[in-house]
Structures are given as structure tokens and as C-alpha cells.
Design a protein around this motif. Structure first.
Motif, PDB file in Angstrom:
ATOM      1  N   ALA A  83      23.859  22.393 -23.096  1.00  0.00           N
ATOM      2  CA  ALA A  83      24.250  23.790 -22.865  1.00  0.00           C
ATOM      3  C   ALA A  83      24.226  24.578 -24.166  1.00  0.00           C
ATOM      4  O   ALA A  83      23.829  25.755 -24.200  1.00  0.00           O
ATOM      5  N   SER A  87      21.614  27.686 -24.449  1.00  0.00           N
ATOM      6  CA  SER A  87      22.195  29.013 -24.668  1.00  0.00           C
ATOM      7  C   SER A  87      21.673  29.618 -25.961  1.00  0.00           C
ATOM      8  O   SER A  87      21.396  30.824 -26.030  1.00  0.00           O
ATOM      9  N   THR A  93      23.750  28.900 -20.395  1.00  0.00           N
ATOM     10  CA  THR A  93      24.057  27.747 -19.547  1.00  0.00           C
ATOM     11  C   THR A  93      25.440  27.234 -19.921  1.00  0.00           C
ATOM     12  O   THR A  93      25.816  27.230 -21.096  1.00  0.00           O
ATOM     13  N   ARG A  94      26.203  26.778 -18.920  1.00  0.00           N
ATOM     14  CA  ARG A  94      27.491  26.144 -19.163  1.00  0.00           C
ATOM     15  C   ARG A  94      27.361  24.644 -18.931  1.00  0.00           C
ATOM     16  O   ARG A  94      26.552  24.217 -18.097  1.00  0.00           O
ATOM     17  N   SER A 122      16.154  23.787 -16.345  1.00  0.00           N
ATOM     18  CA  SER A 122      16.837  25.020 -16.731  1.00  0.00           C
ATOM     19  C   SER A 122      15.876  26.080 -17.261  1.00  0.00           C
ATOM     20  O   SER A 122      16.311  27.147 -17.688  1.00  0.00           O
TER      21      SER A 122
END
Length: 336
Positions: A83, A87, A93-94, A122
């Protein structure tokens, strides 16, 4: 035979990097790092050589201070590290978004192959970089956080852990990590190198399609882009392949991949051009066959026959495929 099916069958896939490991991300930082430091002492390591004579063009100090941070003190260092990287690459993204995709409850951790696949799902191109300290530092200097796999324990009592390299200081001999619960872990380069060595210096970078790591080899870039194509929208895959061809304009695998992606996107003229370049440069049967198939779809059977006949001349094990293509062309051609 569909164009895509042939090209995929001929191209190598991504690395199969599944390794069994025990309890990644165990929060035993102080103890295991002390052991690593003791074991690393006195060795003529790559870090010692790099510190003694820094490589040309490598800044002495870099810190990517704006890199996101997702603290973790459990077994979710894989999702947290991924993540962080996604990011930072502009793909917010978490860790919770990734747990179901990259975390294996039975192993209480994340395997490398799941980490790479999770990045691609992703929307990122996940690319392995050379396993050298210089390559890692050059990526950080280029603004690319690097996900690294460390063993914070011992070879016979491993404690596997994913962290993200976000900076370094050559004068101080230190590397900066987003690591577990620590937003800014400062670690001696020699100690880091020792923990990283136990994973065979495994590291990768995630970037949006259209960008590639600075240090990546052509082989690793090809593997990464072919793997990305499998789950990416065709136009994103085409953009990614074009970025690879800008760096390696004569790559057969990348040109075939671009043709594949353009065909899947419905860009038949673009696909024909890509397969044509691959055929003219490399004289490979698959490229000739794919070009012939696309020319046939474009309603140009005479040119398709020429391409298929060129392929048949070098067909080898693809002889039956080229003969099928010629039969399809003959069926489509008007009777005289």
C-alpha cells in the motif's frame, strides 16, 4: 488460431518466486537487528565498497519524505508495504484493500508472487530490480520507493519482513525504511545488507503503466510487462509496452506484446504495424503468423498470404499453425 493465444503461448511468464517462510513481520526488531549487526561486522561487503567509493551520479543523501506510511505491528507487513508503494506511485491504496489478495492466513504472511500479483491487480507495473545495493539506492534517488524482503532473524530461525526503502545517507552509512510500526527506521547499510542478503536481495518497484524503474534489465522489464498485460486493460498494457520499447526498441517480446495489447484493444492497424516490425526485425514465425491474421481481419488477404508464406519459410514447430492460417486466407480470398 486467435492472435492473442499464439503470442501468449510463445512468451515467457513472470518469475515463480514462491518460497515457504515462517511468520513474516514478527515484531522482534531490536533483538534480531542486534544479531544481524554482530554477524555483519568485519566483512568486506558491497555496502563497504559503495561507501568507500560512491558511484558516479549517485547523490550522497536522499529522503522521500512524502512517501505514505501505514503502520503495522502484526503479520500484515506485506499489505502495508505494498500500500505504501502503490500510494507513492499515485495509486492510492490502503492495506485493508490488499489483505484478501496478498495475505495467506495459513502462512501468516505474504509470498513474493502474491505481492507482485497484488500490485498488478491494483493497476501498477510491478518490476523486480537487480539485487544490488547500488540499484536499490539509484531507484530511491530516482524517486521510487523500493519494497524489500528482509530476514530479521537467522537462516535457521527466519523472521521474514517486508519494508520500503525511502531514503539513504551515504556519509552516515544509513538507509531509511518505512518498516512495521516505524515511519522512519534508520538502519546501518551494512546491517540492512545482511538482512536483505538472506532473501537473495529480492526487491521490486511499483509504477503506473508508462514508467519503468531506472535500473531494471530488459529481461525483468519484459517479464513484468507481460505479467501486467494478463490483468490490465488492453490500452494500459499497450502504454506499458510502449514505455519498454522506448528503452529497448528492438525487443521482440515487447513488440509482440504491444501487438497483442493493441489487437485486444481493437486497434487493428496498430497491431499489424507492431507485428510487422517484429516480423521484419526478427523474422520469427509467430510474428509473421500474427501479422497475417491481422491483415486478414483488415480485409487484405493478398498481403496476409505474403506474410503467412514468409512465416511458413521459417515455421519450424509452428508449421501446422501457419498452414491453418494459409487455409483461412484461401477461404477468405475471392475465387478467380
Amino acid at each position: 488460431m486467435p492472435v492473442g493465444a499464439l503470442a501468449v503461448a510463445l512468451m515467457p511468464g513472470g518469475h515463480a518466486l514462491v518460497r515457504t517462510r515462517r511468520r513474516p513481520c514478527a515484531p522482534l526488531f531490536a533483538f534480531v537487528l542486534l544479531l544481524a549487526a554482530l554477524l555483519a561486522g568485519g566483512c568486506a561487503t558491497p555496502s563497504a565498497r559503495l561507501l568507500a567509493q560512491p558511484s558516479a551520479g549517485l547523490p550522497s543523501r536522499v529522503e522521500l519524505a512524502d512517501t505514505p506510511f501505514f503502520p503495522d505491528d502484526s503479520h500484515f507487513c506485506g499489505p502495508a508495504a505494498l500500500a505504501t508503494s502503490l500510494s507513492a506511485a499515485g495509486l492510492p491504496t490502503r492495506p485493508a484493500d490488499l489483505v484478501d489478495h496478498v495475505f495467506l492466513p495459513g502462512r501468516e504472511g505474504s509470498l513474493q508472487i502474491e505481492m507482485l500479483a497484488g500490485a498488478r491487480r491494483s493497476g501498477a507495473v510491478a518490476t523486480l530490480i537487480p539485487g544490488t545495493l547500488e540499484a536499490l539506492l539509484r531507484e530511491v534517488a530516482a524517486g521510487h520507493p523500493v519494497i524489500v524482503l528482509q530476514n530479521l532473524g537467522l537462516s535457521w530461525a527466519p523472521s521474514w519482513h517486508y519494508a520500503v526503502a525511502v531514503g539513504y545517507d551515504l556519509d552516515a552509512g544509513e538507509i531509511l525504511l518505512r518498516s512495521g510500526p516505524m515511519k522512519r527506521q534508520v538502519l546501518g547499510l551494512r546491517t540492512f545488507e545482511h538482512t536483505w542478503k538472506r532473501s537473495a536481495h529480492w526487491a521490486f518497484v511499483t509504477l503506473p503503466p508508462g514508467r519503468l524503474p531506472l535500473s531494471v534489465t530488459e529481461a525483468d522489464a519484459s517479464d513484468a510487462l507481460i505479467a501486467f498485460e494478463r490483468s490490465a486493460p488492453p490500452r494500459s498494457a499497450a502504454l506499458a509496452y510502449r514505455s519498454g520499447l522506448q528503452r529497448w526498441p528492438h525487443s521482440y517480446a515487447l513488440e509482440m506484446g504491444l501487438g497483442n495489447a493493441l489487437h485486444a484493444a481493437g486497434d487493428l492497424p496498430g497491431a499489424e504495424a507492431a507485428f510487422g516490425r517484429a516480423a521484419d526485425t526478427h523474422d520469427q514465425a509467430a510474428a509473421h503468423n500474427n501479422r497475417a491474421r491481422v491483415l486478414l481481419e483488415l480485409g487484405r488477404p493478398a498481403q496476409a498470404r505474403q506474410a503467412a508464406e514468409r512465416g511458413l519459410a521459417v515455421a519450424g514447430p509452428l508449421r501446422a499453425t501457419l498452414l491453418d492460417t494459409l487455409r483461412a486466407i484461401d477461404t477468405a480470398m475471392p475465387a478467380h
